[in-house]
Design a protein around this motif. Structure first.
Motif, PDB file in Angstrom:
ATOM      1  N   TYR A 113       4.820   6.284   5.656  1.00 58.75           N
ATOM      2  CA  TYR A 113       3.568   6.938   5.590  1.00 58.75           C
ATOM      3  C   TYR A 113       2.586   6.223   6.904  1.00 58.75           C
ATOM      4  O   TYR A 113       2.524   5.075   6.724  1.00 58.75           O
TER       5      TYR A 113
ATOM      6  N   VAL B 178       0.926   7.327  -6.655  1.00 60.52           N
ATOM      7  CA  VAL B 178      -0.151   8.274  -6.965  1.00 60.52           C
ATOM      8  C   VAL B 178       0.415   9.707  -6.614  1.00 60.52           C
ATOM      9  O   VAL B 178       0.202  10.555  -7.573  1.00 60.52           O
ATOM     10  N   PHE B 179       1.390   9.903  -5.885  1.00 58.64           N
ATOM     11  CA  PHE B 179       2.026  11.283  -5.898  1.00 58.64           C
ATOM     12  C   PHE B 179       3.221  11.426  -6.580  1.00 58.64           C
ATOM     13  O   PHE B 179       3.702  12.442  -7.073  1.00 58.64           O
TER      14      PHE B 179
ATOM     15  N   VAL C   2      -6.674   2.970  -4.357  1.00 57.75           N
ATOM     16  CA  VAL C   2      -5.595   2.351  -4.018  1.00 57.75           C
ATOM     17  C   VAL C   2      -6.170   1.217  -2.915  1.00 57.75           C
ATOM     18  O   VAL C   2      -5.924   0.266  -2.891  1.00 57.75           O
ATOM     19  N   PHE C   3      -6.948   1.723  -2.116  1.00 59.19           N
ATOM     20  CA  PHE C   3      -7.395   1.002  -0.968  1.00 59.19           C
ATOM     21  C   PHE C   3      -8.712   0.403  -1.343  1.00 59.19           C
ATOM     22  O   PHE C   3      -9.050  -0.751  -0.675  1.00 59.19           O
TER      23      PHE C   3
ATOM     24  N   TYR D 251       0.639  -1.164  -0.029  1.00 54.11           N
ATOM     25  CA  TYR D 251      -0.139   0.011   0.087  1.00 54.11           C
ATOM     26  C   TYR D 251       0.753   1.214   0.097  1.00 54.11           C
ATOM     27  O   TYR D 251       0.526   2.028  -0.701  1.00 54.11           O
ATOM     28  N   LEU D 252       1.831   1.288   0.556  1.00 49.07           N
ATOM     29  CA  LEU D 252       2.731   2.338   0.869  1.00 49.07           C
ATOM     30  C   LEU D 252       3.244   2.829  -0.626  1.00 49.07           C
ATOM     31  O   LEU D 252       3.427   3.639  -1.162  1.00 49.07           O
TER      32      LEU D 252
ATOM     33  N   LEU E 175      -0.400   5.245   7.742  1.00 49.70           N
ATOM     34  CA  LEU E 175      -1.662   5.028   7.249  1.00 49.70           C
ATOM     35  C   LEU E 175      -2.873   5.283   8.190  1.00 49.70           C
ATOM     36  O   LEU E 175      -4.108   5.353   8.084  1.00 49.70           O
TER      37      LEU E 175
ATOM     38  N   ALA F 258      -7.471   9.362  -6.187  1.00 49.07           N
ATOM     39  CA  ALA F 258      -6.738   8.314  -6.433  1.00 49.07           C
ATOM     40  C   ALA F 258      -6.224   7.427  -5.416  1.00 49.07           C
ATOM     41  O   ALA F 258      -5.928   6.203  -5.461  1.00 49.07           O
TER      42      ALA F 258
ATOM     43  N   ALA G  75       1.919   1.807  -3.518  1.00 50.30           N
ATOM     44  CA  ALA G  75       0.789   2.229  -4.320  1.00 50.30           C
ATOM     45  C   ALA G  75       0.465   3.905  -3.993  1.00 50.30           C
ATOM     46  O   ALA G  75       0.181   4.528  -4.947  1.00 50.30           O
ATOM     47  N   ILE G  76       0.650   4.205  -2.777  1.00 52.76           N
ATOM     48  CA  ILE G  76       0.487   5.644  -2.442  1.00 52.76           C
ATOM     49  C   ILE G  76       1.540   6.424  -2.982  1.00 52.76           C
ATOM     50  O   ILE G  76       1.271   7.506  -3.547  1.00 52.76           O
ATOM     51  N   LYS G  77       2.747   5.916  -3.047  1.00 55.13           N
ATOM     52  CA  LYS G  77       4.250   6.660  -3.803  1.00 55.13           C
ATOM     53  C   LYS G  77       3.616   6.887  -5.390  1.00 55.13           C
ATOM     54  O   LYS G  77       3.730   7.956  -5.686  1.00 55.13           O
TER      55      LYS G  77
ATOM     56  N   TYR H 134      -6.243  13.837  -6.192  1.00 54.62           N
ATOM     57  CA  TYR H 134      -5.459  12.856  -5.171  1.00 54.62           C
ATOM     58  C   TYR H 134      -6.310  11.948  -4.276  1.00 54.62           C
ATOM     59  O   TYR H 134      -5.903  10.888  -4.122  1.00 54.62           O
TER      60      TYR H 134
END
Lengths: 466, 466
Positions: free
Chosen positions: B191, A450-451, B450-451, A443-444, B193, B446, A446-448, B443
């Protein structure tokens, strides 16, 4: 790794010729933080002076395909700000202004390059207080503090940097400018991206401006140092004091650290008795009754056998010297080439955890000296293994790395953190899954994505690309 | 919208036959929150009793293609927990246990369905304090508080729910179980979460368990109500008191609300004088000197003309009655079918902001009565427009909606929030971009992707799918 000439020219067009450096000295200086395990090898250092310039540099990175390493005060201990692979270092040294003070909100707007101490002093000049404090406050920059969610010595009362960020202006890895949270205390309008950028170590984007909250100045701080016969007693002392007083700090350190610090700095021992462990605690004496209460708790701890001896700072100078017993440890042990770990567990698990780690290190390397200290009121322990004089550095680090796996297995066993307040950067990257599950790390990643879909922001920090 | 028979059977296989309800009464009850603008139309209500059951339901939602609406105490005011489109409601009513108390950490592990008051009482029984408090604490569940980052009346000292969450166990929209932050104070491993799920209104996944931090119990709380001649004086009073005392609350309300509350509840006016505005403040009197200080500040405010009259609660009963002047407002005005807005700006901007809004409402609808109250120490204002008796409900709401755009344009002008503490849900969805930029909302979308790539988690809340 050199940048294409056209790219270098584009960088100069953005920030001005004098604000791009490629000389060896600059590359070596701005290419590293306080971790000395990597060889700096950036391709250029740029010094933007506005959020628009930062945005233009990030957009150029996406277009031209270079990577960015954000650079603040370079006091990090996990190589989060090390540029070892031809990256362009973006330094915030010229974005160092306090731009606005909003008295009603006790809020102050700053650029990311403002130094922690500069903010602390500004707060003091305005009769207020910025409570995040640590040994490197004289050099660390707020942007870096936010990127690592810096903690320090007052967390027990004031929390981490996270608690003091009202709003952020960031440039994402895609090059968008976002104004996060707009400086409000209450704002329930969807995911709070501010908290995603705090602690992201510059891997999602760059924090360019922040609005920090200040607190009222503390009043009549009192410092005590107490000697305890064993580690569990430190925990008893914490519990007794915390139940009856609002502590602003609760630190601990071992006899070995007292010996080293007093020898190094020439300050006096806190009292004659030598005890295996020491607790340093601080509280606001808002009334005489509170000081009396502290003395009563102290006496009770002595009666219970949890405290052997103790001292209450009787003057500001004495209080400062008591603090130095704790604050000078890092500087004092630096010549011993310490192998540092910054780990945490829930407070209740600390005694068993320390005993386990001591047993591991003692069994593997009975000749290594271990200096324990840390923020025990937060469950945060600094484990420092000192290099024996006769041992080669490379040999020593190899031996420490070997024991590291056992240390982190113990962290995992106690459901703890492999990095309490120093971040992951590169030094803890291999151990991330001891604290975060493999699923969570996905998940980390995937978040990376996004940004920072092109992976230009501080690549190879926290985790490697998938 | 009915579920396929096979899907319904699968749900029963997961949670047990008796824990799936499809009767009209249940659908109507669990399909709504306190907002009454939508017609509940869920297809089923399920009551899981373990995190594994929650996970199985989420996985089934992904496989069978139904949407989930999480349901706590259903006290929300933004329709975040309304199921109006055939969703399956996942109720946490049977996940309502306090599972562990860790004294050393002042931490308590709970299931998401624990009621706020249940946690408050548990804390009190253990000599501690859970400081997030608000009018619906008797019914609201912690899972919902976390999902909306609930605030309330003690935020000025204690902050939002976010500050009290040490760790979360969540099931993501993809059906993964994540243990977020593992209950540590310090944990700098990428991150966080946890903070993404706090305030996400169940759109990323379901919070199933949480570890909440408790605080020491407050001591000797003192309550004052002060009458002020105008709104700016309220701000002066806030600043004077806040500079010299640690306030645990600072609320304000208007004369109209005092008239309505005293008439409704039979409690006495705070003092004889009627003043346009009132400030209620609370502080811990940790010493006699602090009580004296409060009186001195009060007298100084009177001298300055900021305060016309005032009262300090002389007994617990009197203090409670003073609090009721503020806490009974919502209940008191409920029969007037109030049109509610929960907005915030930075504290410094409050006076100009209120004046602007008053001018707008006054110009458009001079016959509407406006009740202002709120948490002024946090910049959070509750704007309540009362329906004139003679006006039809539909007509009234239409008129309010028309003025809403101007209200939110004013919020935007002052860089404020369209939802301070009630969340976005469905009622504020159309206004989200008055606070979050369009780029920022992309954002958010997006991150949702992811989730919850299949969009099963509370769809249509906060924002619509792209």
């Amino acid at each position: 790794m050199a940048l294409a000439a056209a790219t270098l020219q584009s960088l100069m067009d953005i920030v001005g010729d004098s604000r791009v450096r490629v000389d060896e000295q600059s590359l070596a200086t701005w290419g590293v933080d306080w971790t000395k395990m990597y060889t700096p090898a950036p391709s250029a250092i740029v010094f933007p002076s506005s959020i628009e310039q930062v945005q233009a540099v990030v957009r150029l990175a996406n277009d031209a395909g270079f990577a960015i390493v954000p650079s603040g005060g370079r006091t990090g201990l996990s190589a989060g700000a090390v540029a070892a692979n031809g990256e362009v270092v973006v330094s915030f040294d010229y974005l160092n202004k306090i731009t606005e003070f909003i008295a009603e909100d006790r809020a102050v707007r700053i650029q990311a390059g403002v130094v922690t101490e500069q903010l602390q002093n500004f707060a003091e000049e305005n009769g207020l207080y910025y409570p995040v404090d640590f040994a490197s406050a004289g050099s660390s920059q707020l942007g870096g503090n936010i990127g690592t969610n810096a903690g320090g010595i007052k967390v027990i009362k004031y929390g981490m940097t996270r608690n003091w960020v009202l709003g952020l202006k960031v440039v994402t890895g895609k090059g968008d400018i976002l104004e996060l949270n707009k400086d409000m205390i209450k704002n329930a309008t969807g995911y709070d991206l501010r908290h995603l950028f705090i602690g992201a170590e510059g891997t999602l984007g760059l924090v360019v401006e922040a609005t920090m909250k200040l607190d009222r100045a503390p009043r009549n701080l009192q410092v005590m140092v107490l000697g305890t016969p064993d580690f569990p007693s430190v925990m008893h002392v914490l519990r007794e004091f915390q139940a009856r007083l609002d502590l602003t700090a609760f630190e601990f350190f071992s006899e070995l650290s007292v010996q080293l610090v007093t020898a190094h700095s020439g300050i006096a021992r806190p009292f004659e008795s030598a005890t295996p462990f020491y607790a340093l605690l601080e509280f606001e004496a808002l009334s005489d009754a509170m000081s009396d209460e502290a003395m009563a708790i102290f006496e009770q701890c002595v009666e219970q056998g949890w405290v052997v001896d103790g001292v209450l700072g009787q003057s500001e100078t004495q209080a400062k010297n008591l603090w130095r017993l704790r604050e000078d440890i890092s500087e004092t042990i630096a010549p011993y080439t310490p192998y540092k770990n910054d780990i945490s567990v829930m407070i209740a698990r600390v005694p068993a955890f320390i005993a386990d780690i001591d047993a591991i290190v003692g069994a593997q390397y009975p000749d290594f000296r271990v200096v324990w200290f840390g923020h025990i009121g937060d469950g945060n322990l600094h484990l420092n293994i000192l290099k024996p004089d006769a041992m080669e550095k490379a040999d020593f680090f190899a031996k420490c790395k070997a024991v590291n796996v056992q240390v982190f297995e113990t962290v995992q066993k106690y459901n703890g953190s492999v990095s309490a307040e120093h971040g992951v950067g590169m030094t803890k990257k291999a151990y991330l899954t001891y604290t975060r599950s493999a699923v969570e790390v996905e998940y980390l990643r995937a978040i990376k994505q996004v940004f920072d879909p092109n992976g230009v922001m501080n690549p190879g920090k926290i985790f490697d690309p998938a």
